[in-house]
Write an enzyme that holds these catalytic residues in place. Sequence first.
Site, short mmCIF file in Angstrom:
data_model
loop_
_atom_site.label_atom_id
_atom_site.label_comp_id
_atom_site.label_asym_id
_atom_site.label_seq_id
_atom_site.Cartn_x
_atom_site.Cartn_y
_atom_site.Cartn_z
N PHE A 208 0.84 -1.20 0.00
CA PHE A 208 0.00 0.00 0.00
C PHE A 208 0.88 1.25 0.00
CE2 PHE A 208 -2.32 -3.22 2.41
CZ PHE A 208 -3.62 -3.13 1.95
N ASP A 209 0.48 2.24 -0.79
CA ASP A 209 0.96 3.60 -0.58
C ASP A 209 0.27 4.13 0.67
OD1 ASP A 209 2.06 6.16 -0.97
OD2 ASP A 209 0.38 6.78 -2.23
#
Length: 357
Positions: A208-209
Amino acid sequence: MSSSGPEGVRPNEAEGDGLQEAEQDWTAAKAFYDNLVSKRPRPPKPQHAITVAVSSRALFDLVEERRIYEEQGVEKYVEYQQDNENVTLKPGPAFYFVKALEHVNARLLELYPDDEERFDIVLMTNNHAQVGVRLINSINHYGLTIERFCMTGGKSPIGYLTAYLTNLYLSADSEKVQEAIEAGIASATMFTANKDVAYSDTQLRVAFDGDAVLFSDESEQIVKEQGLDRFFEHEQLNENKPLAQGPLKGFLEDLGKLQKKFYAKNERLNCPIRTFLVTARSAASSGARVLKTLRSWGLEIDEALFLAGAPKGPILVKIRPHIFFDDQMFHIEGAQKLGTIAAHVPYGVAQKYHKAA
């Protein structure tokens, strides 16, 4: 006194008897279904499941079929699909992610055979029902457990996502994903990697960013509008104030719940789920707020990588995630080039700048 019902029976009594009889029929039918025995795992009830809805173009490679649809129309498209319904479709960008979800399910069923808290994959597509046979044949060819289909015959499937209690929606159609995001459903547009990469068969790996994915875009707005120095100052001043949640926070939470089920069985070192935070933030100047936010949510992330603006692609090559979520297309494209399957989350201030570019 007149009566429209049978002699000696009042209308309300007849209606009540009918409802009671229908309720008894439903109870009997449900009991019969619940007692059926099958070697094939039964889908969990939606209220207990983590429902991942996947479009047909995300699950399978339908590039040629899409070209026929766009150039020759829906009738030729359906005809082509029917003529080729015994030709197995090749994997699409979400295929290996789905396979990894099903491996997690298999491990959960070994440890918790009567528990329904696991993934339920739904095929959510605007395909016509006539195309369904080829999709079913391909799903069975690969041994996927996808029992729930929603084929809407050209209509947008977005309205059904809420009815299916969807936790995550993956599609190759950016407009439908945008529509789902606006409806408050965690969603992303899938992009195929430009290189073939071997993925883990034994561990679901999700990257995930941070900003505008797990977290809101409040800090990203400051970067875009006021610059990096003001951003660093803002993050240090607000280090102990948790960031607001972003569209994928709920899915990370779902993954965390399943991880804890493995930890409870002393399987932490053999857990089939691993999560990664891959952010352009700098650790020293803006990383503490991110980690404290996750802590305030009661969430763990297995690995956190603060890249201080460096490209994400080379790091993702080492991680080899089944899926990488980011809100900025230049990170998606960089990941693609080096072989990572990326999913664009169209949320936050970056979308305004992307459209203006």
